[in-house]
Design a protein around this motif. Structure first.
Motif, PDB file in Angstrom:
ATOM      1  N   MET A  39     -23.068 -24.169 -23.920  1.00 48.17           N
ATOM      2  CA  MET A  39     -22.611 -24.088 -22.531  1.00 48.17           C
ATOM      3  C   MET A  39     -21.167 -24.574 -22.371  1.00 48.17           C
ATOM      4  SD  MET A  39     -25.140 -22.918 -20.608  1.00 48.17           S
ATOM      5  CE  MET A  39     -24.964 -23.580 -18.943  1.00 48.17           C
ATOM      6  N   ASN A  40     -20.676 -25.346 -23.342  1.00 50.90           N
ATOM      7  CA  ASN A  40     -19.377 -25.997 -23.184  1.00 50.90           C
ATOM      8  C   ASN A  40     -18.394 -25.514 -24.236  1.00 50.90           C
ATOM      9  OD1 ASN A  40     -20.348 -27.827 -21.057  1.00 50.90           O
ATOM     10  ND2 ASN A  40     -21.539 -28.766 -22.711  1.00 50.90           N
ATOM     11  N   ASN A  41     -17.479 -24.653 -23.822  1.00 49.45           N
ATOM     12  CA  ASN A  41     -16.431 -24.178 -24.709  1.00 49.45           C
ATOM     13  C   ASN A  41     -15.385 -25.286 -24.871  1.00 49.45           C
ATOM     14  OD1 ASN A  41     -14.443 -22.823 -26.119  1.00 49.45           O
ATOM     15  ND2 ASN A  41     -13.846 -21.508 -24.399  1.00 49.45           N
ATOM     16  N   LEU A  42     -15.282 -25.845 -26.068  1.00 46.77           N
ATOM     17  CA  LEU A  42     -14.437 -27.015 -26.317  1.00 46.77           C
ATOM     18  C   LEU A  42     -13.103 -26.652 -26.954  1.00 46.77           C
ATOM     19  CD1 LEU A  42     -17.251 -29.294 -27.796  1.00 46.77           C
ATOM     20  CD2 LEU A  42     -16.333 -29.368 -25.470  1.00 46.77           C
ATOM     21  N   ILE A  43     -12.677 -25.398 -26.829  1.00 40.75           N
ATOM     22  CA  ILE A  43     -11.487 -24.953 -27.534  1.00 40.75           C
ATOM     23  C   ILE A  43     -10.239 -25.745 -27.137  1.00 40.75           C
ATOM     24  CG2 ILE A  43     -10.826 -23.124 -25.903  1.00 40.75           C
ATOM     25  CD1 ILE A  43     -10.742 -22.937 -29.784  1.00 40.75           C
ATOM     26  N   ASN A  44     -10.213 -26.284 -25.927  1.00 38.95           N
ATOM     27  CA  ASN A  44      -9.046 -27.058 -25.475  1.00 38.95           C
ATOM     28  C   ASN A  44      -9.307 -28.561 -25.444  1.00 38.95           C
ATOM     29  OD1 ASN A  44      -7.391 -24.733 -24.974  1.00 38.95           O
ATOM     30  ND2 ASN A  44      -8.586 -24.359 -23.109  1.00 38.95           N
TER      31      ASN A  44
ATOM     32  N   ILE B 239     -17.028 -17.657 -37.304  1.00 35.79           N
ATOM     33  CA  ILE B 239     -17.839 -18.288 -38.344  1.00 35.79           C
ATOM     34  C   ILE B 239     -18.667 -19.402 -37.721  1.00 35.79           C
ATOM     35  CG2 ILE B 239     -16.355 -17.737 -40.314  1.00 35.79           C
ATOM     36  CD1 ILE B 239     -15.301 -20.672 -40.107  1.00 35.79           C
ATOM     37  N   ALA B 240     -19.768 -19.702 -38.387  1.00 31.65           N
ATOM     38  CA  ALA B 240     -20.609 -20.830 -37.977  1.00 31.65           C
ATOM     39  C   ALA B 240     -20.947 -21.657 -39.204  1.00 31.65           C
ATOM     40  CB  ALA B 240     -21.888 -20.333 -37.313  1.00 31.65           C
ATOM     41  N   THR B 241     -20.875 -22.966 -39.035  1.00 33.17           N
ATOM     42  CA  THR B 241     -21.412 -23.907 -40.013  1.00 33.17           C
ATOM     43  C   THR B 241     -22.622 -24.570 -39.365  1.00 33.17           C
ATOM     44  OG1 THR B 241     -20.095 -25.790 -39.246  1.00 33.17           O
ATOM     45  CG2 THR B 241     -19.069 -24.306 -40.870  1.00 33.17           C
TER      46      THR B 241
ATOM     47  N   ASP C 192     -19.742 -27.301 -30.432  1.00 33.73           N
ATOM     48  CA  ASP C 192     -20.379 -28.333 -31.248  1.00 33.73           C
ATOM     49  C   ASP C 192     -21.874 -28.019 -31.246  1.00 33.73           C
ATOM     50  OD1 ASP C 192     -21.706 -30.675 -32.156  1.00 33.73           O
ATOM     51  OD2 ASP C 192     -19.974 -31.899 -31.597  1.00 33.73           O
ATOM     52  N   ARG C 193     -22.384 -27.459 -32.315  1.00 31.70           N
ATOM     53  CA  ARG C 193     -23.758 -26.953 -32.345  1.00 31.70           C
ATOM     54  C   ARG C 193     -24.788 -28.078 -32.292  1.00 31.70           C
ATOM     55  NH1 ARG C 193     -24.972 -22.923 -36.912  1.00 31.70           N
ATOM     56  NH2 ARG C 193     -26.394 -22.038 -35.367  1.00 31.70           N
TER      57      ARG C 193
END
Length: 541
Positions: free
Chosen positions: A494-499, A465-467, A486-487
């Motif tokens: 470029m930065n996967n912030l899942i962790n 999903i996207a907000t 963080d859109r």
């Protein structure tokens, strides 16, 4: 003064006759030529194939000027957060026609067949008295339901001297596909449109689908152009497994013959074995081929000389320039032809009661992340251009940033026509947004699901999903990985912030929201597994 009774009688009779004639004319006008005020709006739906929003100057003029497409935004509304539910050609079109997500309409990928028991919005408009026509690329089926007339390309279709499927049999039309599709649409508008009926015209371009063959005017012009390199052209995909294993990198996976138009005999001399040839060359007439060769042969000769000394960076940049020259050249023709249709509607005074939509079946990568093609939920393929003009309803020159999708088109058009939408449709009418009534719009997240894997380009199955602020994606099947962006702070994703612990609470909230949205749209892990098994069966056979 003396009143002559005979004269008075004659006057009364004459007045009665005039009033009767006026009444008859009024009734005739109401029966056959409804006024703009009481006639249902016409709908002109213009869609290109793989047209990136980055290649429309209403969004950005870094790459190309598109003055005619821009006219729709200048005289109407530009959507900055429009997206698709499944970024691949046939499924996107099925979503548009049915108003249902892929998992419910059944057209999850390009391999599966379209379930013709689906009810489509053109059928409903046709039943409500609309005259309907479709010209150009549908991409699935050969007998679209709900159309009084159609001429559609078989499958992907061809740029040069294309074949068309019609109700009277297949036919080949000499010329350039973008011009021909427009000729067909204008011919219908001029010669077979019924003046006293509202109409739906679906005007669907093949361009700029791969392998990007421009017309003479624009390959002559665009092969001389140089375009700015995207900042992420040399992305190394750190922290993104699915991105790292995808096969759509310009350097590694774009074909020098098929895509960049280098002759295969030259490639053999250079010990380059490219499995795909120049697909359209054999379709050209002698005159078309002579003109093409006069421009592309010098490019081929120059490449043959330069290639032995090129390193990977130089080759990547060379392939990128060749890619954009042809891709954008096909779009220039689309823009010209959109202008032809807009001009006709204005000249015939049809514009005032016609809603005009310009969109694409999905976005496309123009070198961002080093890629071409689409499929991912990352913005360049997830987002799609959407420009809508509706005189007296839309305030000209407005921009709308609400989260809208191709899922919403069916219900929007039915709403405009005063036709009740079936309960199984899952979109929302855009009419409140078009009228500036944002308080009636309450969607804060959109849902995406991509299925076609393992397959060409090797983009893994994923949903998310996207907000406006964030995006969360789950990649599954042969991996189980999450990505979070963080859109606002990282628009290039470029930065996967899942962790990232700073976003822990937000990630938890987004995962919960994803579960709720999946349930709302009736998607589930059970369906995921069902479609995996169906896909395995298809691949076996």
């Amino acid at each position: 003064m003396t009143i002559n009774p005979i004269s008075t009688f004659k006057f009364a009779v004459l007045t009665s006759i005039l009033l009767f004639m006026t009444s008859c004319k009024t009734e005739q006008k109401n029966d056959k030529t409804p006024t703009t005020e009481n006639k249902k709006p016409n709908i002109v739906f213009i869609m290109s194939d793989d047209h990136a929003y980055q290649a429309i100057s209403a969004y950005s003029d870094k790459l190309i000027k598109t003055p005619n497409i821009d006219r729709i935004a200048n005289e109407g509304m530009l959507f900055s957060n429009a997206s698709v539910t499944n970024s691949i050609c046939s499924p996107s079109r099925a979503v548009i026609l049915t108003g249902k997500h892929s998992h419910l309409n059944g057209k999850i990928d390009n391999l599966s067949s379209f379930d013709t028991t689906n009810v489509t919005f053109p059928q409903l408009l046709q039943n409500a008295g609309y005259q309907t026509a479709m010209f150009g690329k549908l991409h699935f089926g050969n007998n679209p339901k709900g159309f009084d007339e159609f001429k559609i390309l078989p499958g992907q279709g061809s740029y040069y001297n294309p074949q068309f499927i019609t109700q009277k049999g297949d036919t080949t039309i000499n010329g350039y596909v973008t011009d021909i599709t427009t000729d067909l649409a204008l011919d219908w508008l001029k010669n077979r449109r019924v003046a006293d009926k509202p109409f739906l015209l679906m005007y669907l371009h093949k361009a700029p689908h791969r392998a990007w063959y421009p017309t003479k005017k624009y390959y002559t012009e665009y092969t001389k152009k140089t375009f700015p390199l995207p900042e992420t052209l040399f992305d190394n995909y750190e922290g993104r497994t699915a991105a790292k294993t995808a096969e759509m990198n310009i350097l590694e996976h774009m074909h020098l013959a098929y895509d960049n138009k280098i002759d295969k005999e030259v490639l053999k001399k250079l010990n380059i074995f490219d499995g795909m040839g120049r697909s359209e060359i054999k379709r050209m007439t002698a005159e078309q081929r002579s003109s093409w060769d006069s421009v592309y042969n010098p490019i081929i000769t120059d490449f043959e000389k330069r290639y032995p000394t090129m390193d990977d960076k130089q080759l990547m940049e060379w392939k990128y320039q060749r890619y954009l020259q042809d891709y954008l050249g096909t779009i220039a023709s689309v823009d010209d032809n959109v202008g032809r249709v807009l001009d006709y509607l204005d000249e015939e005074k049809l514009s005032e009661n016609t809603i005009i939509v310009y969109t694409s079946d999905q976005g496309f990568y123009l070198g961002e992340h080093g890629w071409f093609d689409k499929r991912f939920m990352y913005d360049e393929s997830f987002k799609t251009p959407l420009l809508i003009k509706w005189p007296n309803k839309i305030t000209a020159g407005t921009t709308e940033d609400e989260m809208v999708q191709n899922l919403d088109f069916a219900q929007t058009f039915l709403d405009i026509a005063g036709v009740e939408a079936p309960e199984e449709m899952q979109g929302e009418s855009l009419v409140p947004l078009l009228k500036g009534e944002k308080e009636k719009w309450d969607r804060d997240a959109v849902y995406y699901h991509y299925y076609e894997y393992p397959a060409e380009h090797a983009v893994k199955r994923h949903y998310g999903i996207a907000t406006k602020e964030f995006k969360i994606i789950h990649f599954y099947y042969d991996i189980d990985e999450w990505e979070f962006y963080d859109r606002k702070k990282d628009p290039q994703e470029m930065n996967n912030l899942i962790n990232d612990k700073n976003y822990a609470d937000t990630i938890t909230e987004m995962k919960q929201k994803l579960k709720e949205v999946r349930a709302k749209y009736k998607d589930s892990e059970t369906l995921d597994n069902h479609y995996i098994e169906l896909y395995k069966d298809k691949k076996k056979h």
